[in-house]
Scaffold this active site. Sequence first.
Site, PDB file in Angstrom:
ATOM      1  N   SER A   1     -34.109 -19.573 -26.497  1.00 38.62           N
ATOM      2  CA  SER A   1     -35.213 -18.930 -27.207  1.00 38.62           C
ATOM      3  C   SER A   1     -35.828 -17.756 -26.463  1.00 38.62           C
ATOM      4  CB  SER A   1     -36.298 -19.965 -27.510  1.00 38.62           C
ATOM      5  OG  SER A   1     -35.830 -20.902 -28.441  1.00 38.62           O
TER       6      SER A   1
ATOM      7  N   GLU B   1       0.791  -1.222   0.000  1.00 39.44           N
ATOM      8  CA  GLU B   1       0.000   0.000   0.000  1.00 39.44           C
ATOM      9  C   GLU B   1       0.831   1.284   0.000  1.00 39.44           C
ATOM     10  OE1 GLU B   1      -3.222   0.387  -0.300  1.00 39.44           O
ATOM     11  OE2 GLU B   1      -3.678  -1.751  -0.371  1.00 39.44           O
TER      12      GLU B   1
END
Length: 929
Positions: free
Chosen positions: A380, A104
């Site tokens: 479909s 960090e």
Amino acid sequence: MAQDSQSRTARRKQKKGSKKPLWKRIVLIASILILAMIIGVGALFTYYIATAPEIDAEKLSTPFSSQIYDKDGELVAELGSQQRTKINYSDLPPVLIDAVIATEDSRFFEHPGIDIWRIGGAIIANITNGFGSEGASTITQQVVEKAFLSHEKKLSIKVQEQWLALKLEQQYSKKEILEMYLNRVYYGSGAYGVAKAAQTYFGINDLNELTLPQAAILAGLPQRPSAYNPFESPELMKDRMTTVLNLMVMHDKITEKQAEEAKQVDIPSLLEASKPDENSYAAFIQRVSDEVKEKVDGADIHTDGLKIYTTLDTNAQEYVEYLMSDAEDNPIPYYDEEMQAGMAVLDSQNGAIRAIGGSRNGLENGGFNYALDINRQPGSVIKPITVYGPAIEHLNWSTYHQINDDKPYEIEGSSPIRNYLREYQGWVSIRKALAESLNVPAVKTLKEVGFDKAQPFAESLGYEFHEDNMNIRDAIGGTQTGTNPLEMAGAYRAFANEGIYNEPYAVTKVVFPDGKEVDTKPEPEAVMSDSTAYMVSDMLKTAITEGTGVNANIPGLPVAGKTGTTNREGLDNARDSWFTGYTTNYTISAWTGYNEEKGLEDTQIPHALFKNTMMELSKNKETADFQKPDSVVEVAVEKGSRPAKLPSDYTPESGIVTELFVKGNTPSKTSERYDVLDSVSGLQATYDKDSQSIQVEWDYDSNDVEFQVSSSIDGGSMQELSSTEEKSLEISNVEPGSEYEIQVIAVSKDDSTNTSEAKTTSVTVPGDNEEQEEEKQNEEEENEGESNNQDEEQAAEPVKGLRAKYDKNANVINVAWQYNKPFSEFEVTVTPSGGSAQTQQVQSKGLVIEGAGLQPGQTYTISVVTVDEAGNRSEPATTSAQVPEAPPEEPTEEEPTQGEPAEDQPVEDQPTEEQPTEDQPEEETQPPE
């Protein structure tokens, strides 16, 4: 005077010579501008700093929990107030500190709160890529941002963040600041702070027990806690852990050898056996979290103390969770424990998400949400979006529009697209094609619409294509483009809402602790005409009442919907099953399937999920039917006409269907198919002694017919002699001494069932004793004349418009006629070719000849005589009908044995729909629904 003039000239020259050079003036002006800019920027930064919040020790020590409210403003969840274990700096092992610092903020212990080197790199990145593209936040800056500021990427926020970081470093030590950071950061799975994260993921209560791989995992999680969740994504976490270990090597925290040993660790082996329980409404809250992150830049619902107002309907959410549970009284018949499901429920009127069913038995540990995260082929269920919606919108097709479902659709270089049962129905309306989910009409429709129109239409409904351009298999959901229930519900909702679409949303507004509000509701947009929306909805009502969606039908409720199933190579049955449907109040999309390569034994579960949910939500709630807009008109058309034609006065009721048309595109021509043809005129037959044949002649005004000529000998049955387009015929090989009755019928070339009334005449062939025959004939003609005189005086009115047609589906001959006078009864005589006549009396204006007696290839002559109340008889009206020859049996083509799910059949013994493989594309097997 001269002296004064000279003095003025000298002064002018002196003044001119004293002016500064141009470059000096430019430098002066630029300096003034730069100074003004510096002063301005300084004043702006001073303002930003002056308006920055004060450092509050309480906010630093305890992150705010965020509150989530339902659609009625009731508090339903509070995030961040639990699952938190506070630690002190002394509790942190060096391996964890090194992993966090290397990942960090590598210069954390050297800088004063801001890192000048990182700021320089970020400035360059922001200039080249745009402001906000890269941050330079140190751990100190992250602490003050989470505690005091919003997460917007603004210059003012960044200035305040840096200023407060400098102040924080003056008031607190580095150890205290690191302690604040590790106590407040969110690690996913509901864990806040590194101590709780160690307990959640590894079952470790003493941080000093952390190994290097575990420390690297914890250091890497805060960047993307959901994505890197090791319970759900161990491979992704492995990549992130490797990155952390490489950074630790780079910053001399560990050796290369230590890093390589740590990289060999199997992530799942480090984790706890059981995952933590989730909060209530976890699937819905997951969507809330996603929306806040997307729409409110940088906000974190777990730590930022937000008030989040949502669209949640708690009653709907609880019922959906009940249907997806293993409760004993759950009406959903899940096939096994491994079957998964996902469902999304929207408000049809505004797109608000009312409930989300994320997975069977709820989400675990913020896990996979099948309503949001799956990416499965839709089958479909996609057809209204990619095919029939665009056809109505761009081509103004009616719901009657005819498409030829004649044979498999061939694709060069690829396998053909077939209907799921390998059966083809010929010309069908798009209403029927959609209701029964026929694949061939769907791909033909997409081809006619064009990708350039169909793709933008689908994308306007939120459907994202996997590839840049759609292809023909997108007509039946058979490409790599996948979807999820929320996306499908969002697209279908536009049909329910008169063509208005907006992205489905769960969050209406976010309120920050300082009172700032952010409105997150999406803007609605008209993406199709109201005629398209209504006509698609009306066709989908047919699909749910008569087509493949019948198991989802709810009597008494106006519902529209569509099914979809897909298969995969190696599966004997469906891999995915869908149902998406809606009313004017709610839109619901449901999916079921498996995580592994396993087929569905039951493709009707989505129907049941939809039906039970819609019924529950619609209780005690008025549900209006879909309102037909002025842009749509209902028109009665004649079945089978292509293009659509209006029915004539002669079209039977069974041959008329009412369909929907876009206003201004209705049919104008009237069908002549059932019109009664005129009979022939001038029919006469004479015997030619020279050729020993009978010459038959007649007249007719049209060339659109052919003529069917039949004869009977000495009162026997009528036998068809010939069909001809000529208006004459020679009958040779006649029998001497016999009487021939000649019958001629006009038959339409366009429709062989459309025939005229029969006209007849008679002729006698002379026998061996010609004089006796002529005398006999004269006598008969005289008697016939007397009989005709009597008939003219007392004959009843004959019937008109007599016609007979063979119906191959019912194996019957339908006979009908017209009669407008008072009558007692009709005497109907039916004479089959080569058979004996049968007579019956009826009082109706028609009858049906049926039964096993109808023989292929036979012609049936029908004669009708009117018998009035006085007993007078009319001249007979005659017509005929032929039963076609039965076609010869042909060997059937062997088809693949792989089953395909039929969405229009009950659960038991249901065929399954074939799914594409690498060699067998999916859309071939999409069921007609």
